[in-house]
Design an enzyme around this catalytic site. Structure first.
Site, PDB file in Angstrom:
ATOM      1  N   HIS A 134       0.818  -1.220   0.000  1.00  0.00           N
ATOM      2  CA  HIS A 134       0.000   0.000   0.000  1.00  0.00           C
ATOM      3  C   HIS A 134       0.850   1.269   0.000  1.00  0.00           C
ATOM      4  O   HIS A 134       0.372   2.354   0.346  1.00  0.00           O
ATOM      5  CB  HIS A 134      -0.964  -0.002   1.199  1.00  0.00           C
ATOM      6  CG  HIS A 134      -1.979  -1.091   1.124  1.00  0.00           C
ATOM      7  ND1 HIS A 134      -2.775  -1.454   2.184  1.00  0.00           N
ATOM      8  CD2 HIS A 134      -2.316  -1.948   0.123  1.00  0.00           C
ATOM      9  CE1 HIS A 134      -3.562  -2.461   1.836  1.00  0.00           C
ATOM     10  NE2 HIS A 134      -3.302  -2.785   0.592  1.00  0.00           N
ATOM     11  N   CYS A 162       4.702  20.186  -7.676  1.00  0.00           N
ATOM     12  CA  CYS A 162       5.833  19.462  -8.265  1.00  0.00           C
ATOM     13  C   CYS A 162       6.758  20.467  -8.956  1.00  0.00           C
ATOM     14  O   CYS A 162       6.287  21.318  -9.716  1.00  0.00           O
ATOM     15  CB  CYS A 162       5.288  18.458  -9.280  1.00  0.00           C
ATOM     16  SG  CYS A 162       6.537  17.670 -10.284  1.00  0.00           S
ATOM     17  N   SER A 204      -7.230  -7.273   9.792  1.00  0.00           N
ATOM     18  CA  SER A 204      -8.629  -7.716   9.891  1.00  0.00           C
ATOM     19  C   SER A 204      -9.008  -8.591   8.703  1.00  0.00           C
ATOM     20  O   SER A 204     -10.065  -9.211   8.703  1.00  0.00           O
ATOM     21  CB  SER A 204      -9.542  -6.490   9.959  1.00  0.00           C
ATOM     22  OG  SER A 204      -9.309  -5.650   8.830  1.00  0.00           O
ATOM     23  N   ASN A 228      -3.441 -12.417  15.775  1.00  0.00           N
ATOM     24  CA  ASN A 228      -4.272 -11.218  15.742  1.00  0.00           C
ATOM     25  C   ASN A 228      -4.935 -11.025  17.101  1.00  0.00           C
ATOM     26  O   ASN A 228      -5.143 -11.999  17.830  1.00  0.00           O
ATOM     27  CB  ASN A 228      -5.351 -11.371  14.661  1.00  0.00           C
ATOM     28  CG  ASN A 228      -5.785 -10.017  14.122  1.00  0.00           C
ATOM     29  OD1 ASN A 228      -4.968  -9.266  13.597  1.00  0.00           O
ATOM     30  ND2 ASN A 228      -7.054  -9.695  14.299  1.00  0.00           N
TER      31      ASN A 228
HETATM   32  N1  APR Z   1      -1.574  -7.251  17.955  1.00  0.00           N
HETATM   33  C1  APR Z   1      -2.195  -8.024  17.026  1.00  0.00           C
HETATM   34  N2  APR Z   1      -3.327  -7.648  16.356  1.00  0.00           N
HETATM   35  C2  APR Z   1      -3.833  -6.447  16.680  1.00  0.00           C
HETATM   36  C3  APR Z   1      -3.271  -5.599  17.670  1.00  0.00           C
HETATM   37  C4  APR Z   1      -2.078  -6.055  18.329  1.00  0.00           C
HETATM   38  N3  APR Z   1      -1.462  -5.324  19.252  1.00  0.00           N
HETATM   39  N4  APR Z   1      -4.036  -4.462  17.768  1.00  0.00           N
HETATM   40  C5  APR Z   1      -5.052  -4.610  16.860  1.00  0.00           C
HETATM   41  N5  APR Z   1      -4.939  -5.797  16.219  1.00  0.00           N
HETATM   42  C6  APR Z   1      -5.765  -6.346  15.143  1.00  0.00           C
HETATM   43  C7  APR Z   1      -7.227  -5.962  15.221  1.00  0.00           C
HETATM   44  O1  APR Z   1      -7.955  -6.878  15.987  1.00  0.00           O
HETATM   45  C8  APR Z   1      -7.657  -5.950  13.753  1.00  0.00           C
HETATM   46  O2  APR Z   1      -8.180  -7.218  13.382  1.00  0.00           O
HETATM   47  O3  APR Z   1      -5.284  -5.787  13.939  1.00  0.00           O
HETATM   48  C9  APR Z   1      -6.344  -5.705  12.989  1.00  0.00           C
HETATM   49  C10 APR Z   1      -6.266  -4.346  12.311  1.00  0.00           C
HETATM   50  O4  APR Z   1      -7.226  -4.326  11.291  1.00  0.00           O
HETATM   51  P1  APR Z   1      -7.506  -2.979  10.458  1.00  0.00           P
HETATM   52  O5  APR Z   1      -7.610  -1.852  11.396  1.00  0.00           O
HETATM   53  O6  APR Z   1      -8.641  -3.280   9.553  1.00  0.00           O
HETATM   54  O7  APR Z   1      -6.144  -2.768   9.637  1.00  0.00           O
HETATM   55  P2  APR Z   1      -5.628  -3.529   8.327  1.00  0.00           P
HETATM   56  O8  APR Z   1      -6.131  -4.943   8.273  1.00  0.00           O
HETATM   57  O9  APR Z   1      -4.190  -3.328   8.248  1.00  0.00           O
HETATM   58  O10 APR Z   1      -6.352  -2.681   7.165  1.00  0.00           O
HETATM   59  C11 APR Z   1      -6.034  -3.021   5.842  1.00  0.00           C
HETATM   60  O11 APR Z   1      -7.231  -1.109   5.039  1.00  0.00           O
HETATM   61  O12 APR Z   1      -7.748   1.007   5.583  1.00  0.00           O
HETATM   62  C12 APR Z   1      -7.024   0.252   4.701  1.00  0.00           C
HETATM   63  O13 APR Z   1      -5.055   0.736   3.511  1.00  0.00           O
HETATM   64  C13 APR Z   1      -5.547   0.547   4.797  1.00  0.00           C
HETATM   65  O14 APR Z   1      -3.699  -1.007   4.874  1.00  0.00           O
HETATM   66  C14 APR Z   1      -4.980  -0.738   5.395  1.00  0.00           C
HETATM   67  C15 APR Z   1      -5.979  -1.779   4.974  1.00  0.00           C
END
Ligand code: APR
Length: 260
Positions: A134, A162, A204, A228
């Site tokens: 990303h 730019c 997630s 997770n």
């Molecule tokens: N350790 C492990 N897991 C964790 C922790 C932790 N300390 N804290 C939170 N989590 C988990 C949450 O339970 C959740 O399932 O990390 C996950 C984060 O999920 P999202 O907030 O949806 O982030 P992500 O999966 O990276 O999102 C994917 O979505 O918004 C876009 O581009 C953005 O790269 C991002 C993409």
């Protein structure tokens, strides 16, 4: 087909044991892929997108801030939001989860770290073979001609321009509706389809195409592992699920497998 049956573990800090067959498998694995998401940076103090009250998308609308349409509609709003996130990232450091992944990379012949995170903390921790699916928020490029620039003024009334074509600058991150960088995505799919063990950590698992890599690994017969804080749509499909903080589980795993 993967030899190991599905086992779910709710990890508590005191329980240092990992399933013996999992340890044995990881010890002998020579090709390992790790996909990370915002959760792996949560213990560094960065907000995730979806899981907590203070999750970014609970407070802000992605369609207002993280899409080409949003940038066309209000470029300054989008620019300032990424400038705010960039400052937040400057104020944090990698956590033990990031460093444990560096230890794993140092001990596994073919180790690929695929990240959805734009914070750059994996490289900051010392990870080498990193695929930033990303993009990276610390990089800035022209929205018109694509020229990258190292310097830009943040204290202006409008979005910096730019120096080559006069177009507006934008963060080098992938916005909703935009295609992922082709080379990184192809390398991520190739590695996921040929690994022995695939880890999904701190994500997630709802954003495509990153969320489909685990299935590519599973269809290849790889052992699929989820680390997770909470169950995800992927949990019922993995061989091992460790629910807890990656900054606690990963260092313990590195200790259990490699004694580091
Ligand atoms: N350790 C492990 N897991 C964790 C922790 C932790 N300390 N804290 C939170 N989590 C988990 C949450 O339970 C959740 O399932 O990390 C996950 C984060 O999920 P999202 O907030 O949806 O982030 P992500 O999966 O990276 O999102 C994917 O979505 O918004 C876009 O581009 C953005 O790269 C991002 C993409």
């Amino acid at each position: 087909m993967c030899p190991i049956t599905n086992t779910n573990f709710s990890y508590s800090k005191t329980l240092m044991e990992f399933p013996v067959d999992f340890i044995r498998f990881l010890t002998s694995a020579t090709r390992v892929v790790v996909l990370t998401g915002a959760g792996v940076s949560q213990e560094s103090g960065l907000r995730t997108f979806r899981d907590a009250q203070d999750a970014l998308w609970a407070q802000y609308k992605p369609e207002d801030l993280a899409s080409p349409e949003a940038f066309a509609r209000d470029p300054k709003l989008v620019w300032d939001w990424y400038a705010w996130r960039r400052e937040a990232i400057k104020g944090v450091r990698p956590n033990p989860g990031h460093y444990a992944l560096v230890e794993m990379e140092n001990r596994i012949p073919a180790f690929t770290l695929i990240t959805q995170n734009v914070d750059g903390l994996h490289r900051f921790a010392g990870s080498r073979n990193v695929l930033e699916l990303h993009g990276n928020i610390q990089r800035v490029r022209c929205a018109e001609c694509g020229t990258f620039t190292e310097t830009w003024g943040d204290d202006t009334e409008s979005v910096p321009l730019c120096v080559v074509c006069g177009g507006m600058l934008r963060p080098d991150v992938i916005w909703f509706g935009e295609a992922l960088p082709r080379a990184e995505l192809e390398a991520a799919v190739k590695a996921s389809r040929s690994c022995h063990v695939y880890f999904s950590i701190g994500t997630s698992g709802v954003v495509q195409p990153a969320a489909s890599l685990a299935y590519a690994a599973r269809n290849n017969g790889s052992v699929v592992v989820e680390i997770n804080a909470e169950p995800t749509p992927l949990t019922s499909k993995v061989d091992f699920a460790f629910h807890g903080k990656s900054g606690e589980i990963l260092p313990d795993l590195a200790k259990a497998v490699w004694g580091v």
